[in-house]
Scaffold this active site. Sequence first.
Site, PDB file in Angstrom:
ATOM      1  CB  SER A 159      44.325  35.757  33.647  1.00  0.00           C
ATOM      2  OG  SER A 159      44.840  35.411  34.813  1.00  0.00           O
ATOM      3  CG  HIS A 172      45.624  39.898  33.384  1.00  0.00           C
ATOM      4  ND1 HIS A 172      45.349  41.554  33.191  1.00  0.00           N
ATOM      5  CD2 HIS A 172      45.108  39.620  34.434  1.00  0.00           C
ATOM      6  CE1 HIS A 172      44.616  41.839  34.396  1.00  0.00           C
ATOM      7  NE2 HIS A 172      44.368  40.545  35.057  1.00  0.00           N
ATOM      8  CG  ASP A 214      45.102  38.185  37.620  1.00  0.00           C
ATOM      9  OD1 ASP A 214      44.408  37.211  37.000  1.00  0.00           O
ATOM     10  OD2 ASP A 214      44.589  39.348  37.566  1.00  0.00           O
ATOM     11  CG  HIS A 261      44.644  43.241  38.012  1.00  0.00           C
ATOM     12  ND1 HIS A 261      43.757  42.329  38.134  1.00  0.00           N
ATOM     13  CD2 HIS A 261      44.407  44.269  38.894  1.00  0.00           C
ATOM     14  CE1 HIS A 261      42.579  42.678  38.604  1.00  0.00           C
ATOM     15  NE2 HIS A 261      42.999  43.994  39.478  1.00  0.00           N
ATOM     16  CG  MET A 302      43.830  42.530  42.185  1.00  0.00           C
ATOM     17  SD  MET A 302      43.032  40.799  41.601  1.00  0.00           S
ATOM     18  CE  MET A 302      44.261  40.178  40.649  1.00  0.00           C
ATOM     19  CG  MET A 331      38.224  44.623  38.888  1.00  0.00           C
ATOM     20  SD  MET A 331      39.360  43.296  38.126  1.00  0.00           S
ATOM     21  CE  MET A 331      39.034  41.829  38.895  1.00  0.00           C
ATOM     22  CG  ASP A 371      40.694  40.947  35.136  1.00  0.00           C
ATOM     23  OD1 ASP A 371      41.485  41.447  35.993  1.00  0.00           O
ATOM     24  OD2 ASP A 371      40.378  39.933  34.899  1.00  0.00           O
TER      25      ASP A 371
END
Length: 231
Positions: free
Chosen positions: A10, A35, A37, A68, A70, A139, A177
């Site tokens: 990440s 990855h 975020d 990802h 969020m 998660m 993750d």
Amino acid sequence: MATNVRIAPSILSADFTALGKAVQMVERGGADLIHVDVMDGRFVPNVTIGIPIVAALKRAATVPLDVHLMIVEPERHLESFIEAGASMVSVHIETSQHVHRTLSSIRALGATAGVAINPGTPVSTLEAIADQLDYLVVMSVNPGHVGQAFIPQSTSKVHAARHLLDKAGNRAPIEVDGGITTENAASLVGAGAEILVAASAIYGDANPTDATTRLRNAALKGTFASEANIK
Ligand code: DX5
Ligand code: ZN
């Protein structure tokens, strides 16, 4: 039992003044994915990055971008992230009113469709879409920050999720993750995890290239262990 393992560093812990170099370092160490975020300060407390950084990462990376989301209302931003270069997009089931439709939209836009579930969300929530998702993100920390402690119950949750997906006839890989290190990688792979995300264990290391390789080597011990259980 996981048969192959992918490492997804990440970039959230990387040096943002030299993101291209940060991507090359982990690719040299064998990273399979990058990855990314994305946080909106509403679904999670933090605000991180958006479309311009994904587009820049796409120019720098030779491996696929695992984005990802969020964020609330992820369905409003799918096209922009996929156009910017996301190959894989995961949305949180906790933010999606119409997750079945959102998964179809991600695939229609040409990306691989993932669902992410928070530590407090039971695997059973996935029942209605267990045959719809291309990958599942379990998660193992409460989303929002890097460097948090791994939640130990996550390992049995990975095992339960693998069972649920297999029951639905779906071989979709499970990504874990949050708080992933060389200490817990093997047990997660043994439980069925196939994609491991790590920010601080890789970019918090003095040598992210070696840290990426070490994480894979640690994870692969889980494959041998689970194979041994089968024999
Ligand atoms: C947490 C993010 C994770 C995080 C991982 O909200 O989804 O990807 O960056 O960071 P570490 O590996 O340091 O727990
Ligand atoms: Zn993440």
